[in-house]
Design a protein around this motif. Sequence first.
Motif, PDB file in Angstrom:
ATOM      1  N   ILE A 238      32.925 -93.197 123.117  1.00 38.26           N
ATOM      2  CA  ILE A 238      31.562 -93.163 123.648  1.00 38.26           C
ATOM      3  C   ILE A 238      31.517 -92.303 124.908  1.00 38.26           C
ATOM      4  O   ILE A 238      30.637 -91.447 125.077  1.00 38.26           O
ATOM      5  N   ALA A 239      32.493 -92.498 125.806  1.00 35.12           N
ATOM      6  CA  ALA A 239      32.520 -91.733 127.058  1.00 35.12           C
ATOM      7  C   ALA A 239      32.700 -90.245 126.794  1.00 35.12           C
ATOM      8  O   ALA A 239      32.028 -89.398 127.412  1.00 35.12           O
ATOM      9  N   VAL A 240      33.595 -89.897 125.876  1.00 31.88           N
ATOM     10  CA  VAL A 240      33.868 -88.485 125.578  1.00 31.88           C
ATOM     11  C   VAL A 240      32.627 -87.802 125.004  1.00 31.88           C
ATOM     12  O   VAL A 240      32.257 -86.699 125.416  1.00 31.88           O
ATOM     13  N   TYR A 241      31.965 -88.453 124.056  1.00 30.90           N
ATOM     14  CA  TYR A 241      30.812 -87.807 123.421  1.00 30.90           C
ATOM     15  C   TYR A 241      29.605 -87.733 124.358  1.00 30.90           C
ATOM     16  O   TYR A 241      28.806 -86.799 124.271  1.00 30.90           O
ATOM     17  N   ARG A 242      29.456 -88.711 125.253  1.00 29.51           N
ATOM     18  CA  ARG A 242      28.383 -88.598 126.241  1.00 29.51           C
ATOM     19  C   ARG A 242      28.607 -87.369 127.123  1.00 29.51           C
ATOM     20  O   ARG A 242      27.668 -86.631 127.432  1.00 29.51           O
ATOM     21  N   ASP A 243      29.854 -87.157 127.534  1.00 30.60           N
ATOM     22  CA  ASP A 243      30.192 -85.996 128.346  1.00 30.60           C
ATOM     23  C   ASP A 243      30.000 -84.705 127.548  1.00 30.60           C
ATOM     24  O   ASP A 243      29.411 -83.732 128.031  1.00 30.60           O
ATOM     25  N   LEU A 244      30.483 -84.719 126.318  1.00 28.24           N
ATOM     26  CA  LEU A 244      30.388 -83.532 125.465  1.00 28.24           C
ATOM     27  C   LEU A 244      28.934 -83.138 125.221  1.00 28.24           C
ATOM     28  O   LEU A 244      28.581 -81.946 125.239  1.00 28.24           O
ATOM     29  N   ALA A 245      28.075 -84.142 125.000  1.00 25.86           N
ATOM     30  CA  ALA A 245      26.664 -83.855 124.711  1.00 25.86           C
ATOM     31  C   ALA A 245      25.958 -83.203 125.888  1.00 25.86           C
ATOM     32  O   ALA A 245      24.983 -82.470 125.701  1.00 25.86           O
ATOM     33  N   LYS A 246      26.455 -83.453 127.103  1.00 27.26           N
ATOM     34  CA  LYS A 246      25.852 -82.836 128.286  1.00 27.26           C
ATOM     35  C   LYS A 246      26.282 -81.383 128.454  1.00 27.26           C
ATOM     36  O   LYS A 246      25.637 -80.634 129.172  1.00 27.26           O
ATOM     37  N   ARG A 247      27.381 -81.016 127.781  1.00 28.63           N
ATOM     38  CA  ARG A 247      28.002 -79.726 128.083  1.00 28.63           C
ATOM     39  C   ARG A 247      27.971 -78.720 126.935  1.00 28.63           C
ATOM     40  O   ARG A 247      28.469 -77.607 127.076  1.00 28.63           O
ATOM     41  N   THR A 248      27.388 -79.107 125.804  1.00 27.51           N
ATOM     42  CA  THR A 248      27.301 -78.177 124.688  1.00 27.51           C
ATOM     43  C   THR A 248      26.075 -78.471 123.846  1.00 27.51           C
ATOM     44  O   THR A 248      25.601 -79.612 123.796  1.00 27.51           O
ATOM     45  N   SER A 249      25.598 -77.434 123.188  1.00 24.11           N
ATOM     46  CA  SER A 249      24.493 -77.607 122.232  1.00 24.11           C
ATOM     47  C   SER A 249      24.989 -77.455 120.803  1.00 24.11           C
ATOM     48  O   SER A 249      24.191 -77.401 119.868  1.00 24.11           O
ATOM     49  N   GLN A 250      26.320 -77.398 120.614  1.00 23.87           N
ATOM     50  CA  GLN A 250      26.872 -77.339 119.259  1.00 23.87           C
ATOM     51  C   GLN A 250      26.706 -78.697 118.583  1.00 23.87           C
ATOM     52  O   GLN A 250      26.786 -79.742 119.246  1.00 23.87           O
ATOM     53  N   PRO A 251      26.484 -78.739 117.279  1.00 22.68           N
ATOM     54  CA  PRO A 251      26.373 -80.024 116.597  1.00 22.68           C
ATOM     55  C   PRO A 251      27.682 -80.798 116.675  1.00 22.68           C
ATOM     56  O   PRO A 251      28.764 -80.207 116.688  1.00 22.68           O
ATOM     57  N   LEU A 252      27.573 -82.124 116.728  1.00 20.75           N
ATOM     58  CA  LEU A 252      28.730 -82.986 116.953  1.00 20.75           C
ATOM     59  C   LEU A 252      29.015 -83.864 115.744  1.00 20.75           C
ATOM     60  O   LEU A 252      28.107 -84.482 115.180  1.00 20.75           O
ATOM     61  N   HIS A 253      30.277 -83.885 115.372  1.00 18.36           N
ATOM     62  CA  HIS A 253      30.775 -84.753 114.300  1.00 18.36           C
ATOM     63  C   HIS A 253      31.337 -85.999 114.961  1.00 18.36           C
ATOM     64  O   HIS A 253      32.248 -85.908 115.798  1.00 18.36           O
ATOM     65  N   LEU A 254      30.808 -87.178 114.608  1.00 17.65           N
ATOM     66  CA  LEU A 254      31.242 -88.443 115.199  1.00 17.65           C
ATOM     67  C   LEU A 254      32.198 -89.185 114.271  1.00 17.65           C
ATOM     68  O   LEU A 254      32.045 -89.165 113.060  1.00 17.65           O
ATOM     69  N   GLY A 255      33.154 -89.876 114.884  1.00 17.42           N
ATOM     70  CA  GLY A 255      34.030 -90.751 114.112  1.00 17.42           C
ATOM     71  C   GLY A 255      35.260 -91.113 114.914  1.00 17.42           C
ATOM     72  O   GLY A 255      35.732 -90.322 115.742  1.00 17.42           O
ATOM     73  N   LEU A 256      35.754 -92.321 114.719  1.00 17.55           N
ATOM     74  CA  LEU A 256      37.029 -92.709 115.297  1.00 17.55           C
ATOM     75  C   LEU A 256      38.141 -92.028 114.511  1.00 17.55           C
ATOM     76  O   LEU A 256      38.023 -91.845 113.301  1.00 17.55           O
ATOM     77  N   THR A 257      39.234 -91.680 115.194  1.00 12.57           N
ATOM     78  CA  THR A 257      40.356 -91.064 114.485  1.00 12.57           C
ATOM     79  C   THR A 257      40.877 -92.001 113.409  1.00 12.57           C
ATOM     80  O   THR A 257      41.051 -91.617 112.247  1.00 12.57           O
ATOM     81  N   GLU A 258      41.153 -93.221 113.818  1.00 14.34           N
ATOM     82  CA  GLU A 258      41.574 -94.265 112.877  1.00 14.34           C
ATOM     83  C   GLU A 258      40.778 -95.516 113.214  1.00 14.34           C
ATOM     84  O   GLU A 258      41.000 -96.133 114.258  1.00 14.34           O
ATOM     85  N   ALA A 259      39.831 -95.865 112.359  1.00 14.54           N
ATOM     86  CA  ALA A 259      39.008 -97.040 112.632  1.00 14.54           C
ATOM     87  C   ALA A 259      39.772 -98.327 112.348  1.00 14.54           C
ATOM     88  O   ALA A 259      39.569 -99.343 113.009  1.00 14.54           O
ATOM     89  N   GLY A 260      40.669 -98.306 111.347  1.00  8.24           N
ATOM     90  CA  GLY A 260      41.418 -99.503 110.978  1.00  8.24           C
ATOM     91  C   GLY A 260      40.990-100.037 109.627  1.00  8.24           C
ATOM     92  O   GLY A 260      40.262 -99.395 108.878  1.00  8.24           O
ATOM     93  N   MET A 261      41.448-101.234 109.335  1.00 14.54           N
ATOM     94  CA  MET A 261      41.197-101.848 108.035  1.00 14.54           C
ATOM     95  C   MET A 261      40.031-102.831 108.095  1.00 14.54           C
ATOM     96  O   MET A 261      39.770-103.440 109.135  1.00 14.54           O
ATOM     97  N   GLY A 262      39.366-102.985 106.965  1.00 14.17           N
ATOM     98  CA  GLY A 262      38.409-104.065 106.750  1.00 14.17           C
ATOM     99  C   GLY A 262      37.403-104.264 107.861  1.00 14.17           C
ATOM    100  O   GLY A 262      36.793-103.319 108.369  1.00 14.17           O
ATOM    101  N   THR A 263      37.245-105.538 108.261  1.00 12.54           N
ATOM    102  CA  THR A 263      36.242-105.901 109.250  1.00 12.54           C
ATOM    103  C   THR A 263      36.456-105.177 110.565  1.00 12.54           C
ATOM    104  O   THR A 263      35.505-104.719 111.203  1.00 12.54           O
ATOM    105  N   LYS A 264      37.721-105.048 110.992  1.00  9.00           N
ATOM    106  CA  LYS A 264      38.010-104.373 112.257  1.00  9.00           C
ATOM    107  C   LYS A 264      37.530-102.936 112.217  1.00  9.00           C
ATOM    108  O   LYS A 264      36.907-102.439 113.164  1.00  9.00           O
ATOM    109  N   GLY A 265      37.824-102.238 111.137  1.00  8.46           N
ATOM    110  CA  GLY A 265      37.438-100.843 111.033  1.00  8.46           C
ATOM    111  C   GLY A 265      35.936-100.659 111.009  1.00  8.46           C
ATOM    112  O   GLY A 265      35.398 -99.752 111.668  1.00  8.46           O
ATOM    113  N   VAL A 266      35.251-101.497 110.253  1.00 12.24           N
ATOM    114  CA  VAL A 266      33.789-101.396 110.165  1.00 12.24           C
ATOM    115  C   VAL A 266      33.154-101.732 111.505  1.00 12.24           C
ATOM    116  O   VAL A 266      32.248-101.035 111.980  1.00 12.24           O
TER     117      VAL A 266
END
Length: 435
Positions: A238-266
Motif C-alpha cells: 500500500i505504501a509503495v503504490y501510494r508513493d508510486l501513484a504520486k510520481r508517475t502517470s503510467q498505468p499500475l499493475h497491482l498484486g502481492l508477489t506471493e499472496a499465499g494459500m486459501g483464506t490467507k491469500g484471499v
Amino acid sequence: MSLLSAIRAELGMIRMTMSNAVRLHKTVGVRVGPSSGSGPGVMVGGGAPVVVQSMTMTDTADAKATAQQCIELAGAGSELVRVTVNTPEAAAAVPEIKRRMLDAGCTAPLIGDFHYNGHLLLTRYPEAARALDKYRINPGNVGTGKRRDEQFSMICAVAVENRKPVRIGVNGGSLNQELVMAKMQENTDRRLGMTSEEIINECMVLSALQSTDLALECGLRKDQIIISCKLSRPRDLIAVYRDLAKRTSQPLHLGLTEAGMGTKGVASSAVALGILLNEGIGDTIRVSLTPRPGGDRREEVYAACEILQALGLRSFSPSITACPGCGRTTSSTFQELAERVQGYVREMMPAWKTAHPGVETMTVAVMGCIVNGPGESKAANIGISLPGTGESPNCPVYIDGEHAMTLRGNYDELATAFQKLVDDYVERKYPARRS
C-alpha cells in the motif's frame, strides 16, 4: 415502481457514481493486444475499467496444456493471460500456444514473463516476440552492472520493433541489490534513520521510475509502458503504490508477489488491493494465490473478479448471496444448493455473457431460514428462502422483489426447479443479442 425496485435503482446510481469518482489516479492508456485480426485488445489505464489478469502454472514448453489453461483462465474472467518464457523450448512453443488459443476463439492477450534471459529469447525467437502481446521485464534480474542496461535495452528494442507494450515489473524478492546497497550506505552516511523496510520500499519505486526513464530513452512511448512494484506484505504494498501513484502517470499493475494459500491469500489480497483500488490507484490486478496440489488455477481469477465486484468497480458474474449458517440451519441443503448454483453460474457465464448482455449484474440469493431468508431473497433479482430447523417445509421464491411461487421437495428436486427458474429469468430479463 415498487419500493425495492426504487432502492435497487438508487443503489445502482450510487455504485455508478462511486465507480466514476474513484478513478483519482489519472494514467496513460496502454493497449495490450493486436490491432489486426485476432481480437480488439485490452486497454489498461487511461480511465478504462480495472483489468483482471492471471498466470498459467503449466510447463510453457507443453503448448497444448498451456493453451488449454490460458483458455480456461480467460473463460473464468481473466482478460490478460501470462505465461513464463524461461527456456528456448518455452519460447519456441509460444506461437503454437497463441494459435491454439485463437483456434478456440480465445482472444485474451498473451503476455510473456521474462527473467534473466529475456534479451536472448526475444531476439533468438522472433516468432515468439511477434506472437506475444506484451513483455514483462524484471529490472532486478535482467543483468548486473553495465550489462543490466544493455540487456534491458535489448528487450525494449524488440518491443519497439514489434510495437508491443511492456510491463516493468519490480519485485521485492529480486530487487536490484546494487541500488539497495547504495541506499543502505546513504542511509548510514547521512544518518537518515530509515528502517530497512522503508529503504526497500524506496528502492522499489526508484527502480521502477529509473527503468521507465530508460525504456523511454530506448524508444518506447509512454502508451507502451505499465509499471508494477510487488511485495508480499500488504502494508508495504500500500505504501509503495501510494508513493508510486504520486510520481508517475503510467498505468499500475497491482498484486502481492506471493499472496499465499486459501483464506490467507484471499484476505491479504483483498485488504491490500481493496484499499488501493478504493483510493483510485491501480489499472490492472492479479491475485497471486498458491493453489492446493491439483487445485483449480481459476480460483485466483474468481478472487480478483470478486474484489472488483465488491467495490462496485466491475461486474463479471451474477452475485450469489448465501446464508452463512447457524443453529437454525442444521440441514446442509442450503449450503449444497448455494454451491450448486454458484457452480452453475460459473459454468454458464462464458455463454451467457456473449448471448445475454447485462447478465453479469444479476443477483441471486440462496438463504437458509426465515430470519433473513425472505428479506434477502426479495432484495435479489431471484432468491429462494429454504426452511430452517423446525420450520415448515416450504421454500418461497421471490423474483424482482415479489413472491412468485413456493417450491417443495427434496434437494435434487429443489435444485432442478430453482436452476430452471434462474435460466428462465436470464432468458426473459436479459434478451439475447440481435445478430
